[in-house]
Design a protein around this motif. Sequence first.
Motif, short mmCIF file in Angstrom:
data_model
loop_
_atom_site.label_atom_id
_atom_site.label_comp_id
_atom_site.label_asym_id
_atom_site.label_seq_id
_atom_site.Cartn_x
_atom_site.Cartn_y
_atom_site.Cartn_z
N GLN A 147 0.83 -1.23 0.00
CA GLN A 147 0.00 0.00 0.00
C GLN A 147 0.85 1.27 0.00
O GLN A 147 0.41 2.31 0.44
CB GLN A 147 -0.94 0.02 1.21
N PHE A 148 2.10 1.17 -0.43
CA PHE A 148 3.04 2.30 -0.61
C PHE A 148 3.45 2.97 0.70
O PHE A 148 4.64 3.21 0.91
CB PHE A 148 2.50 3.38 -1.55
N GLY A 149 2.49 3.35 1.56
CA GLY A 149 2.84 4.01 2.82
C GLY A 149 3.46 5.37 2.66
O GLY A 149 4.34 5.77 3.42
N LEU A 150 3.00 6.14 1.66
CA LEU A 150 3.53 7.49 1.46
C LEU A 150 2.73 8.50 2.28
O LEU A 150 1.60 8.24 2.68
CB LEU A 150 3.44 7.88 -0.03
N VAL A 151 3.34 9.66 2.54
CA VAL A 151 2.62 10.75 3.20
C VAL A 151 2.04 11.62 2.09
O VAL A 151 2.77 12.32 1.39
CB VAL A 151 3.54 11.57 4.12
N GLY A 152 0.71 11.57 1.93
CA GLY A 152 0.06 12.17 0.77
C GLY A 152 0.25 13.66 0.62
O GLY A 152 0.39 14.17 -0.49
N ARG A 153 0.30 14.38 1.78
CA ARG A 153 0.36 15.84 1.66
C ARG A 153 1.78 16.33 1.42
O ARG A 153 2.01 17.52 1.21
CB ARG A 153 -0.25 16.50 2.90
N LEU A 154 2.78 15.43 1.47
CA LEU A 154 4.16 15.83 1.22
C LEU A 154 4.53 15.57 -0.24
O LEU A 154 3.93 14.73 -0.91
CB LEU A 154 5.13 15.08 2.14
N SER A 155 5.57 16.29 -0.70
CA SER A 155 6.01 16.14 -2.09
C SER A 155 6.70 14.78 -2.29
O SER A 155 7.09 14.11 -1.32
CB SER A 155 7.00 17.25 -2.44
N ALA A 156 6.86 14.43 -3.57
CA ALA A 156 7.57 13.19 -3.91
C ALA A 156 8.98 13.23 -3.31
O ALA A 156 9.43 12.26 -2.69
CB ALA A 156 7.63 13.04 -5.43
N LEU A 157 9.66 14.39 -3.45
CA LEU A 157 11.03 14.51 -2.95
C LEU A 157 11.09 14.30 -1.44
O LEU A 157 11.95 13.58 -0.92
CB LEU A 157 11.59 15.89 -3.33
N GLU A 158 10.16 14.92 -0.70
CA GLU A 158 10.16 14.77 0.76
C GLU A 158 9.90 13.32 1.17
O GLU A 158 10.51 12.82 2.12
CB GLU A 158 9.09 15.67 1.39
N ALA A 196 18.45 11.82 -3.22
CA ALA A 196 17.00 11.64 -3.35
C ALA A 196 16.56 11.98 -4.78
O ALA A 196 15.76 11.26 -5.37
CB ALA A 196 16.27 12.52 -2.34
N LEU A 197 17.14 13.05 -5.31
CA LEU A 197 16.79 13.43 -6.67
C LEU A 197 17.27 12.37 -7.67
O LEU A 197 16.56 12.01 -8.61
CB LEU A 197 17.38 14.81 -6.99
N GLN A 198 18.48 11.86 -7.45
CA GLN A 198 19.00 10.78 -8.32
C GLN A 198 18.07 9.57 -8.29
O GLN A 198 17.81 8.96 -9.32
CB GLN A 198 20.39 10.35 -7.88
N ASN A 199 17.60 9.23 -7.09
CA ASN A 199 16.71 8.06 -7.00
C ASN A 199 15.36 8.33 -7.67
O ASN A 199 14.79 7.43 -8.28
CB ASN A 199 16.53 7.64 -5.53
#
Length: 201
Positions: free
Chosen positions: A103-114, A142-145
């Motif tokens: 389920q990814f587990g990302l923080v939706g309100r933060l940017s992809a980079l964060e 982070a940007l490279q990834n």
Amino acid sequence: MAQRSSPVHSDDAQDPKSLDIRGLSMGFGDKSVLRDIDLAVRPGEFVALVGPSGAGKSTLLRLINGSHRPTGGAVSVLGTDPARCSRSQLRALRARVGFVFQQFGLVGRLSALENVLMGALGSLRMPRYGAGSYPRPLRERALQNLERVGLAEERFQRCDTLSGGQQQRVAIARTLMQDAELVLADEPVASLDPNASVSVL
Ligand SMILES: Nc1ncnc2c1ncn2[C@@H]1O[C@H](COP(=O)(O)OP(=O)(O)OP(=O)(O)O)[C@@H](O)[C@H]1O
Ligand SMILES: [Mg+2]
């Protein structure tokens, strides 16, 4: 093998294994999900676990990362049994093991980079707020990834506005930040088109 029931396997020195599972069983209440699983993964190996929905793939990964305790058998992850770890030992082990969640587990309100930068939090002492609060070398990595998964352009976009496949790639880039010794990925390419799947794998 004779040491099947032993959580620490004495032949590790001659044949190091990133993952060594022996006689593993898991059930929920009366329901038996995994029965007598043996699996060894050596450093550098790439192993795919294939099975129908409900077969127990996610359950097996959760046993490996110490989210569940097995009802039988033993798991050794980088030489450590997660079921026998204290909280701090488990945290230390999880810093060495990358996990891409179904389920990814990302923080939706933060940017992809964060979100990608958060993959490096295990190596930092202080909590961070905003991409600018991370050390520059980490921001560059982070940007490279993000570039590696084809999302450099979307780096400032909020994760909850990304497509499912883009979110999945952010989750993979975040895991890459960990420089993990072992990466566990639960259906890491399920939301990707065939071309993206091949390149991500
Ligand atoms: N916490 C739980 N409590 C009760 N039953 C559970 C629990 N977690 C998993 N199960 C059951 O264990 C079985 C295996 O689930 P699991 O999520 O491991 O399957 P899976 O192989 O990952 O499936 P999918 O391909 O759909 O993701 C399922 O029948 C599920 O309902
Ligand atoms: Mg699953």
